[in-house]
Design a protein around this motif. Structure first.
Motif, PDB file in Angstrom:
ATOM      1  N   UNK A   1      27.358  27.354  42.301  1.00  0.00           N
ATOM      2  CA  UNK A   1      27.743  28.607  41.665  1.00  0.00           C
ATOM      3  C   UNK A   1      28.787  29.235  42.744  1.00  0.00           C
ATOM      4  N   UNK A   2      29.970  29.494  42.353  1.00  0.00           N
ATOM      5  CA  UNK A   2      31.057  30.110  43.004  1.00  0.00           C
ATOM      6  C   UNK A   2      31.351  31.681  42.569  1.00  0.00           C
ATOM      7  N   UNK A   3      31.948  32.339  43.306  1.00  0.00           N
ATOM      8  CA  UNK A   3      32.355  33.488  43.263  1.00  0.00           C
ATOM      9  C   UNK A   3      34.139  33.563  43.397  1.00  0.00           C
ATOM     10  N   UNK A   4      34.834  34.050  42.463  1.00  0.00           N
ATOM     11  CA  UNK A   4      36.066  33.864  42.405  1.00  0.00           C
ATOM     12  C   UNK A   4      36.512  35.579  42.336  1.00  0.00           C
ATOM     13  N   UNK A   5      37.660  35.774  43.159  1.00  0.00           N
ATOM     14  CA  UNK A   5      38.094  37.158  43.031  1.00  0.00           C
ATOM     15  C   UNK A   5      39.220  37.159  41.904  1.00  0.00           C
ATOM     16  N   UNK A   6      38.981  37.989  41.024  1.00  0.00           N
ATOM     17  CA  UNK A   6      39.886  38.058  39.940  1.00  0.00           C
ATOM     18  C   UNK A   6      40.770  39.228  39.805  1.00  0.00           C
ATOM     19  N   UNK A   7      40.770  40.347  40.909  1.00  0.00           N
ATOM     20  CA  UNK A   7      41.474  41.432  40.994  1.00  0.00           C
ATOM     21  C   UNK A   7      41.018  41.969  42.214  1.00  0.00           C
ATOM     22  N   UNK A   8      42.023  42.498  42.953  1.00  0.00           N
ATOM     23  CA  UNK A   8      41.947  43.308  44.304  1.00  0.00           C
ATOM     24  C   UNK A   8      42.569  44.594  44.338  1.00  0.00           C
ATOM     25  N   UNK A   9      42.446  45.472  45.309  1.00  0.00           N
ATOM     26  CA  UNK A   9      43.142  46.274  45.477  1.00  0.00           C
ATOM     27  C   UNK A   9      44.156  46.106  46.493  1.00  0.00           C
ATOM     28  N   UNK A  10      44.936  47.290  46.786  1.00  0.00           N
ATOM     29  CA  UNK A  10      46.158  46.988  47.772  1.00  0.00           C
ATOM     30  C   UNK A  10      46.112  46.215  49.126  1.00  0.00           C
TER      31      UNK A  10
END
Length: 324
Positions: free
Chosen positions: A297-306
């Protein structure tokens, strides 16, 4: 194809090869976009030679975008790449490598080049094409694949390092604290991580009842960046049918999501769960070691802050200890 014509403009992505706008075709969807002021991109310059894929490590401002777009019946990767190749040649780019799936080296080639993880990018091992080109001190690589009437296109542009951008790049989350699990550094540097400490009930999809350092680190990542969202992506090996593996991979990702919400207080709106079965392997499924590596199982960042990190280069990581 308008998609291919639009991709011919990708040389300007880093703002160094002319000011032009991307005009995407009706129905095209951008599934990933990231820019890192200073990073390394591995550019394939020759097909798999039986032992390795000759590559050149290129450093600079790395900009990557991925699109998904419908294709007419009988569409092929060459239909996407050919007009782009002609446009690049007309603009003074020199093609370093242009090959299709089998001629590139198939499986061995696919897993030697940088590819954005699923579900943003999908590569059919029997239907993909790779192009790398160079102009002055800039490089461009394009990976195109076709599956079920849909084109997946990844374009990566590498330009000269931007000294001002490098100096101004945020560093607050780039370094994980001493002793932190590897997932923290991977999320900060690459925007994705394998949750390698997870264990599931034998043959099942329920997480065993114990504490997982990787999940605590995912929760901390989300607390540190209130604007961040992530996707949990389940993977299986290639044993069994497609539908069964899709269900198993999805339910395992959902089990991890449930644990993050219940035990770490993660907002359900900030984490989604998906399963991609065996469509994004890290290794060959021909032996037990490869199958173990693929079950994860992987975790993928789909949106981030500045101040967030952006995923660019995938990292195989370490195989999870569970068994499917």
């Amino acid at each position: 194809m308008r998609l291919a014509a639009a991709l011919a403009l990708l040389a300007s992505l880093a703002g160094r090869a002319g000011a032009v706008d991307l005009v995407l075709p009706a129905g095209a969807e951008r599934t990933h976009a990231a820019t890192v002021p200073l990073a390394t991109h591995r550019v394939a310059v020759a097909p798999f030679d039986g032992e390795t894929v000759p590559r050149r490590a290129v450093e600079g401002v790395v900009t990557r975008q991925v699109w998904r777009a419908p294709l007419p019946p009988g569409g092929t990767p060459l239909m996407v790449v050919a007009p782009l190749r002609e446009a690049l040649a007309a603009d003074g780019w020199r093609v370093a490598l242009d090959c299709e799936a089998r001629a590139c080296g198939g499986f061995d080639f696919r897993f030697a080049v940088d590819v954005t993880p699923a579900p943003a990018m999908f590569v059919d091992l029997n239907a993909f094409r790779y192009l790398s080109a160079v102009k002055d001190d800039a490089w461009l690589t394009v990976l195109a694949s076709v599956s079920a009437g849909v084109a997946y296109v990844q374009a990566t542009h590498v330009g000269p390092p931007d000294e001002d951008a490098v100096a101004a790049a945020p560093t607050g989350r780039a370094a994980a604290p001493a002793g932190a699990p590897a997932v923290a550094a991977d999320l900060a540097a690459r925007g994705r991580a394998i949750l390698s400490d997870l264990t599931f009930a034998p043959g099942g999809t329920a997480l065993t009842t114990r504490d997982y350092a990787s999940l605590a680190m995912v929760a901390a990542f989300l607390r540190d960046d209130p604007d961040a969202t992530v996707a949990l992506v389940g993977h299986t090996d290639a044993e069994g049918g497609t539908e069964g593996n899709l269900a198993i991979s999805r339910r395992r990702a959902e089990a991890v999501r449930d644990r993050l919400i219940a035990e770490h207080g993660v907002d359900p709106a900030r984490v989604e769960a998906r399963g991609v079965a065996y469509f994004a392997p890290l290794a060959s499924n021909a032996d037990a070691a490869g199958r173990a590596l693929n079950r994860r199982v992987e975790v993928v960042v789909t949106s981030v802050g500045a101040t967030g990190a952006s995923p660019l280069a995938p990292d195989p990581g370490t195989p999870p200890p569970d068994s499917r």
